[in-house]
Design a protein around this motif. Structure first.
Motif, PDB file in Angstrom:
ATOM      1  N   ILE A  76      44.126  48.147  42.312  1.00 10.24           N
ATOM      2  CA  ILE A  76      43.406  49.226  42.992  1.00 10.24           C
ATOM      3  C   ILE A  76      44.070  49.449  44.333  1.00 10.24           C
ATOM      4  N   ARG A  87      48.180  60.350  45.420  1.00 14.29           N
ATOM      5  CA  ARG A  87      47.229  59.764  44.487  1.00 14.29           C
ATOM      6  C   ARG A  87      47.802  59.761  43.064  1.00 14.29           C
ATOM      7  N   LEU A  91      48.900  56.417  40.682  1.00 15.65           N
ATOM      8  CA  LEU A  91      48.371  56.109  39.365  1.00 15.65           C
ATOM      9  C   LEU A  91      49.479  56.090  38.319  1.00 15.65           C
ATOM     10  N   ASP A  96      45.404  51.292  38.727  1.00 12.28           N
ATOM     11  CA  ASP A  96      44.258  51.582  37.880  1.00 12.28           C
ATOM     12  C   ASP A  96      43.194  52.400  38.593  1.00 12.28           C
ATOM     13  N   ASP A  97      43.199  52.378  39.921  1.00  2.97           N
ATOM     14  CA  ASP A  97      42.243  53.173  40.694  1.00  2.97           C
ATOM     15  C   ASP A  97      42.775  53.304  42.110  1.00  2.97           C
ATOM     16  N   TYR A  98      42.067  54.077  42.929  1.00  2.00           N
ATOM     17  CA  TYR A  98      42.598  54.506  44.211  1.00  2.00           C
ATOM     18  C   TYR A  98      41.436  54.801  45.150  1.00  2.00           C
ATOM     19  N   MET A  99      41.412  54.190  46.329  1.00  2.00           N
ATOM     20  CA  MET A  99      40.346  54.454  47.293  1.00  2.00           C
ATOM     21  C   MET A  99      40.956  54.815  48.644  1.00  2.00           C
ATOM     22  N   ARG A 111      34.008  49.592  41.868  1.00  2.00           N
ATOM     23  CA  ARG A 111      35.263  49.997  41.221  1.00  2.00           C
ATOM     24  C   ARG A 111      35.953  48.781  40.599  1.00  2.00           C
ATOM     25  N   VAL A 115      36.919  48.498  36.652  1.00  2.00           N
ATOM     26  CA  VAL A 115      38.285  48.286  36.156  1.00  2.00           C
ATOM     27  C   VAL A 115      38.354  47.033  35.291  1.00  2.00           C
ATOM     28  N   ARG A 118      37.148  47.658  31.900  1.00  2.00           N
ATOM     29  CA  ARG A 118      38.120  48.364  31.063  1.00  2.00           C
ATOM     30  C   ARG A 118      39.157  47.407  30.500  1.00  2.00           C
TER      31      ARG A 118
END
Length: 228
Positions: A76, A87, A91, A96-99, A111, A115, A118
């Motif tokens: 992340i 962004r 990815l 897997d994610d972005y903040m 988050r 993840v 998943r």
């Protein structure tokens, strides 16, 4: 207990993240530099990485590519920028994610849990993954098996197919593959990508003659067909 590696150079942010994650039952470790974070990953036992893009010794994007070259651990990103292009690039290279800062540590915890769900609760220190029927990816041994048969893959064919396996159905243009797979993208060409794809198709067909697992998207690129 899942272990989260935090790679961030601002102690105040780290303190808030660690408190939020440990309150939710995670264990944590922290490094402020990318080199130390890679050394920690090599020791194993890390289930997810929270990675700041703006590190003092290396760009977080480059560090993520290094992580992805040898590990399936989920990542992340944290960043002070909200730029949409950054962004997307983040990815595409395997995050897997972005903040975007500032953020709520509680939201980050949510988050992290999403993840990990998943990833079916599997440890990021694992070496093998079965993302779809017939394929088994063993990143640590740089080995891919298809229908129980180990494929004979040179370096770039392995890296292309492992990228496809991690993201079945995702379309990768030739330019994206050159950027993500080649050490020096400027030394590669569209024809080189096409040649590797052709070789991969031939090797997969030798194992399963009646099905083409790599799909061509005209004018866009290539993808691994998703399981029906």
């Amino acid at each position: 207990m899942k272990h989260i590696l935090i790679v961030e150079d601002e102690p105040s942010i780290v303190e808030n993240i660690r408190y939020a994650l440990e309150t939710e039952g995670f264990s944590t470790s922290w490094h402020s530099q990318g080199k130390k974070a890679l050394e920690r990953l090599e020791q194993g036992g890390v289930d997810l990485v929270v990675l700041d893009i703006g590190l003092p010794d290396v760009n977080g994007m480059e560090l993520c590519k290094q992580i992805r070259s040898g590990s399936l651990v989920p990542v992340i990103f944290l960043t002070a920028r909200s730029d949409e292009i950054e962004r997307v690039v983040g990815l595409e290279i395997g995050a897997d994610d972005y903040m975007v800062k500032p953020f709520s540590p509680r939201e980050l915890s949510a988050r992290v849990k999403a993840v990990l769900r998943r990833y079916d609760g599997a440890s990021g220190s694992r070496t093998a993954q079965s993302p779809g029927p017939g394929f088994e990816l063993d990143q640590a041994r740089c080995r891919i098996s298809f229908n129980g048969k180990v494929l004979d893959l040179p370096r770039y064919e392995f890296k292309i197919l492992s990228l496809f396996i991690r993201h079945p159905g995702r379309v990768y243009s030739r330019e994206m593959l050159m950027d993500l797979v080649w050490d020096d993208p400027e030394m590669s060409t569209d024809r080189a990508v096409d040649a590797h794809i052709k070789n991969l198709r031939a090797k997969l067909r030798r194992v399963a003659p009646h099905k083409d697992h790599i799909k061509t998207h005209r004018g866009m690129g290539y993808s691994l067909k998703e399981a029906p």
